[in-house]
Write a protein that holds these residues in place. Structure first.
Motif, PDB file in Angstrom:
ATOM      1  N   UNK A 172      16.231   5.782  -6.151  1.00  0.00           N
ATOM      2  CA  UNK A 172      16.997   5.923  -4.910  1.00  0.00           C
ATOM      3  C   UNK A 172      16.331   5.144  -3.786  1.00  0.00           C
ATOM      4  N   UNK A 173      15.009   5.237  -3.698  1.00  0.00           N
ATOM      5  CA  UNK A 173      14.287   4.537  -2.637  1.00  0.00           C
ATOM      6  C   UNK A 173      14.383   3.027  -2.789  1.00  0.00           C
ATOM      7  N   UNK A 174      14.345   2.528  -4.031  1.00  0.00           N
ATOM      8  CA  UNK A 174      14.404   1.085  -4.264  1.00  0.00           C
ATOM      9  C   UNK A 174      15.782   0.515  -3.964  1.00  0.00           C
ATOM     10  N   UNK A 175      16.832   1.343  -4.062  1.00  0.00           N
ATOM     11  CA  UNK A 175      18.176   0.887  -3.735  1.00  0.00           C
ATOM     12  C   UNK A 175      18.958   0.351  -4.906  1.00  0.00           C
ATOM     13  N   UNK A 176      18.350   0.201  -6.061  1.00  0.00           N
ATOM     14  CA  UNK A 176      19.043  -0.235  -7.279  1.00  0.00           C
ATOM     15  C   UNK A 176      18.371   0.470  -8.452  1.00  0.00           C
ATOM     16  N   UNK A 177      19.093   1.396  -9.071  1.00  0.00           N
ATOM     17  CA  UNK A 177      18.518   2.187 -10.159  1.00  0.00           C
ATOM     18  C   UNK A 177      18.172   1.345 -11.373  1.00  0.00           C
ATOM     19  N   UNK A 178      18.720   0.127 -11.445  1.00  0.00           N
ATOM     20  CA  UNK A 178      18.464  -0.724 -12.608  1.00  0.00           C
ATOM     21  C   UNK A 178      17.068  -1.348 -12.597  1.00  0.00           C
ATOM     22  N   UNK A 179      16.378  -1.281 -11.461  1.00  0.00           N
ATOM     23  CA  UNK A 179      15.030  -1.864 -11.410  1.00  0.00           C
ATOM     24  C   UNK A 179      14.086  -1.129 -12.353  1.00  0.00           C
ATOM     25  N   UNK A 180      14.253   0.185 -12.460  1.00  0.00           N
ATOM     26  CA  UNK A 180      13.452   0.994 -13.385  1.00  0.00           C
ATOM     27  C   UNK A 180      14.364   1.411 -14.535  1.00  0.00           C
ATOM     28  N   UNK A 181      14.051   0.953 -15.728  1.00  0.00           N
ATOM     29  CA  UNK A 181      14.881   1.231 -16.905  1.00  0.00           C
ATOM     30  C   UNK A 181      14.319   2.392 -17.704  1.00  0.00           C
ATOM     31  N   UNK A 182      15.208   3.202 -18.255  1.00  0.00           N
ATOM     32  CA  UNK A 182      14.823   4.312 -19.132  1.00  0.00           C
ATOM     33  C   UNK A 182      14.801   3.838 -20.578  1.00  0.00           C
ATOM     34  N   UNK A 216       0.791  -1.229   0.000  1.00  0.00           N
ATOM     35  CA  UNK A 216       0.000   0.000   0.000  1.00  0.00           C
ATOM     36  C   UNK A 216       0.815   1.266   0.000  1.00  0.00           C
ATOM     37  N   UNK A 217       1.767   1.368   0.910  1.00  0.00           N
ATOM     38  CA  UNK A 217       2.539   2.614   1.039  1.00  0.00           C
ATOM     39  C   UNK A 217       4.033   2.400   0.911  1.00  0.00           C
ATOM     40  N   UNK A 218       4.449   1.180   0.591  1.00  0.00           N
ATOM     41  CA  UNK A 218       5.873   0.909   0.485  1.00  0.00           C
ATOM     42  C   UNK A 218       6.095  -0.259  -0.447  1.00  0.00           C
ATOM     43  N   UNK A 219       7.359  -0.543  -0.715  1.00  0.00           N
ATOM     44  CA  UNK A 219       7.729  -1.721  -1.489  1.00  0.00           C
ATOM     45  C   UNK A 219       8.745  -2.522  -0.689  1.00  0.00           C
ATOM     46  N   UNK A 220       8.746  -3.818  -0.884  1.00  0.00           N
ATOM     47  CA  UNK A 220       9.755  -4.684  -0.300  1.00  0.00           C
ATOM     48  C   UNK A 220      10.667  -5.141  -1.429  1.00  0.00           C
ATOM     49  N   UNK A 221      11.944  -4.910  -1.287  1.00  0.00           N
ATOM     50  CA  UNK A 221      12.924  -5.364  -2.269  1.00  0.00           C
ATOM     51  C   UNK A 221      13.747  -6.461  -1.615  1.00  0.00           C
ATOM     52  N   UNK A 222      13.590  -7.676  -2.126  1.00  0.00           N
ATOM     53  CA  UNK A 222      14.241  -8.850  -1.536  1.00  0.00           C
ATOM     54  C   UNK A 222      13.943  -8.948  -0.042  1.00  0.00           C
ATOM     55  N   UNK A 223      12.709  -8.599   0.333  1.00  0.00           N
ATOM     56  CA  UNK A 223      12.278  -8.710   1.717  1.00  0.00           C
ATOM     57  C   UNK A 223      12.598  -7.523   2.588  1.00  0.00           C
ATOM     58  N   UNK A 224      13.314  -6.547   2.056  1.00  0.00           N
ATOM     59  CA  UNK A 224      13.669  -5.361   2.833  1.00  0.00           C
ATOM     60  C   UNK A 224      12.689  -4.233   2.531  1.00  0.00           C
ATOM     61  N   UNK A 225      12.143  -3.606   3.592  1.00  0.00           N
ATOM     62  CA  UNK A 225      11.143  -2.552   3.424  1.00  0.00           C
ATOM     63  C   UNK A 225      11.800  -1.292   2.876  1.00  0.00           C
ATOM     64  N   UNK A 226      11.216  -0.751   1.805  1.00  0.00           N
ATOM     65  CA  UNK A 226      11.692   0.484   1.192  1.00  0.00           C
ATOM     66  C   UNK A 226      10.565   1.518   1.256  1.00  0.00           C
ATOM     67  N   UNK A 227      10.743   2.520   2.107  1.00  0.00           N
ATOM     68  CA  UNK A 227       9.749   3.575   2.202  1.00  0.00           C
ATOM     69  C   UNK A 227       9.907   4.543   1.045  1.00  0.00           C
ATOM     70  N   UNK A 228       8.786   5.076   0.568  1.00  0.00           N
ATOM     71  CA  UNK A 228       8.865   6.002  -0.558  1.00  0.00           C
ATOM     72  C   UNK A 228       7.686   6.955  -0.538  1.00  0.00           C
ATOM     73  N   UNK A 229       7.806   7.990  -1.340  1.00  0.00           N
ATOM     74  CA  UNK A 229       6.778   9.028  -1.393  1.00  0.00           C
ATOM     75  C   UNK A 229       5.542   8.542  -2.148  1.00  0.00           C
ATOM     76  N   UNK A 230       4.484   9.345  -2.048  1.00  0.00           N
ATOM     77  CA  UNK A 230       3.283   9.032  -2.805  1.00  0.00           C
ATOM     78  C   UNK A 230       3.528   9.033  -4.294  1.00  0.00           C
ATOM     79  N   UNK A 231       4.376   9.955  -4.767  1.00  0.00           N
ATOM     80  CA  UNK A 231       4.713  10.002  -6.203  1.00  0.00           C
ATOM     81  C   UNK A 231       5.455   8.742  -6.619  1.00  0.00           C
ATOM     82  N   UNK A 232       6.396   8.307  -5.778  1.00  0.00           N
ATOM     83  CA  UNK A 232       7.149   7.101  -6.102  1.00  0.00           C
ATOM     84  C   UNK A 232       6.264   5.877  -6.168  1.00  0.00           C
ATOM     85  N   UNK A 233       5.318   5.749  -5.211  1.00  0.00           N
ATOM     86  CA  UNK A 233       4.411   4.615  -5.236  1.00  0.00           C
ATOM     87  C   UNK A 233       3.506   4.657  -6.451  1.00  0.00           C
TER      88      UNK A 233
END
Length: 408
Positions: A381-391, A322-339
């Motif tokens: 930045x919030x996800x911890x790996x910029x490669x997850x989102x590709x341009x 709902x308000x965050x993502x888990x990357x490999x089980x680790x909680x990543x908090x992020x803004x409403x825009x990021x979600x």
């Protein structure tokens, strides 16, 4: 002990084996996130709200609470007082007890009026039916013993049992689940008995009145309509009815119903509580046991299945809550825009999503295309790996999917 053992093993193993032991140590040291981490839940309970909120927060949820209804104090309930005197003067042939708290509350109120002994004596001569074990326990503690109780704890089964016998001309005292002045949570029960020729004396042991307009409850209902919650919990049918009624008062009924039919999951303590919502086409979910603790466990088990999606991207398992993502089980908090960006990309896993499409999902109705690039930068930045989102140059962005996504 595990960390110490892993450290000793790492000292004895060269190269890749030591690296594996180090990773093992890190994984074992990192606790799993609570099941409701990242989820927002609205609580509408008038009673035991603090207990339910505490259970949900213990499971990691972000909780907002406002009572949907206010209880009328039993000693001040003139209708209950009057019906109690009627039953003492003319004992019922049959007593139906729906809830334990209702029976206990009724007897406590009668004690305050100085009528408890007369009431128990009057009820002792009746055939007594109890809907479930809590009602049974309350009756027995008062020295009253039930003739029968359905294992299913179903009011429908209780009604059918009564109708199989001849109730024509019988006076039946029915202790109801509880009702708002304008709404009966199970009208079929009393109606079915009256249709069979019985005289029904309704015992509304706890009645409700609406909460004041313009307060926290209005904010909660508006938040549900705006999909600011992932789930809303209901512990009584009158509370569910009150949410629907207040949405009409606020002129957001269509918006609220659409939210409850799609993104905001209605979690009810039992089937009777669900009835006002089901009648409006709202899907509901309930635990097998109609208990507060069971409801909290049910939400903790079911909401992650209903309200999350999983993708494998750039070598990572990403779970979107709902308000965050888990990357490999680790909680990543992020803004409403990021979600908002992450959800839009995950909705079309691996596909390119144009900047204009992403701009439309950003909160705040921004018209600046650069707002998308800024949101994506912060998301990476919030996800911890910029490669997850590709341009994808001149086209937009996509998730760097490793394999087809699985949506829950």
């Amino acid at each position: 002990m595990i960390v110490v053992a892993a450290r000793a093993m790492r000292q004895q193993l060269p190269g890749n084996a030591a690296e594996t032991a180090q990773a093992y140590t890190v994984d074992m040291a990192r606790p799993d996130p609570a099941p409701l981490t990242g989820y927002r839940i609205a609580v509408t309970s008038a009673r035991r709200a603090e207990e339910l909120c505490a259970l949900l927060r213990r499971n990691g949820a972000e909780v907002s609470s406002a009572p949907a209804i206010n209880m009328i104090a039993l000693p001040d309930d003139d209708e209950l007082h009057s019906n109690t005197e009627v039953l003492i003067a003319e004992p019922p042939d049959i007593l139906v007890a729906h809830t334990g708290i209702g029976i206990r509350g009724w007897l406590a109120a009668a004690e305050g009026w100085g009528l408890a002994n007369q009431l128990i004596a009057s009820l002792s001569s009746a055939r007594i039916l109890a809907r479930g074990p809590k009602a049974t326990g309350a009756l027995r503690s008062a020295g009253l013993h039930e003739e029968w109780s359905p294992k299913s704890e179903s009011s429908t089964e209780l009604l059918n049992y009564l109708l199989e016998s001849d109730v024509s001309g019988k006076r039946i005292a029915v202790q109801l689940h509880g009702a708002a002045d304008a709404w009966d949570p199970f009208p079929e029960f009393a109606g079915g008995l009256r249709s069979a020729g019985a005289e029904v004396v309704p015992i509304r042991v706890y009645r409700w009145k609406s909460t004041p307009v313009g307060g926290e409850f209005d904010q909660l209902v508006t938040g549900i309509a705006r999909r600011q919650f992932d789930a809303v919990s209901f512990t009584s049918a009158p509370a569910a009815a009150a949410v629907l009624e207040r949405s009409r008062d606020l002129d957001i009924e269509d918006q609220l119903l659409q939210a409850l039919r799609t993104d905001v999951h209605a979690m009810c303590v039992g089937p009777v509580t669900s009835q006002p919502l089901i009648r409006q086409g709202v899907p509901t979910s309930s635990p097998e046991r109609m208990r507060l603790g069971a409801l909290a466990r049910h939400i903790a088990e079911e909401l992650p299945l209903l309200g999350s999606s999983h993708v494998k991207a750039a070598g990572h398992l990403v779970e979107i809550r709902g308000t965050c993502a888990l990357v490999d089980g680790s909680v990543k908090s992020m803004s409403g825009s990021g979600m908002a960006i992450l959800r839009a990309l995950a909705h079309r896993p691996g596909d390119v999503v144009a900047r204009n499409d992403l701009l439309r999902v950003l909160p705040g109705n921004s018209n600046d295309p650069h707002a998308v690039d800024t949101a994506v930068l912060r998301l990476r930045t919030a996800l911890g790996d910029r490669n997850i989102v590709a341009t994808v140059v001149k086209r937009g962005y996509r998730l760097a999917i490793d394999e087809p996504a699985g949506f829950a």
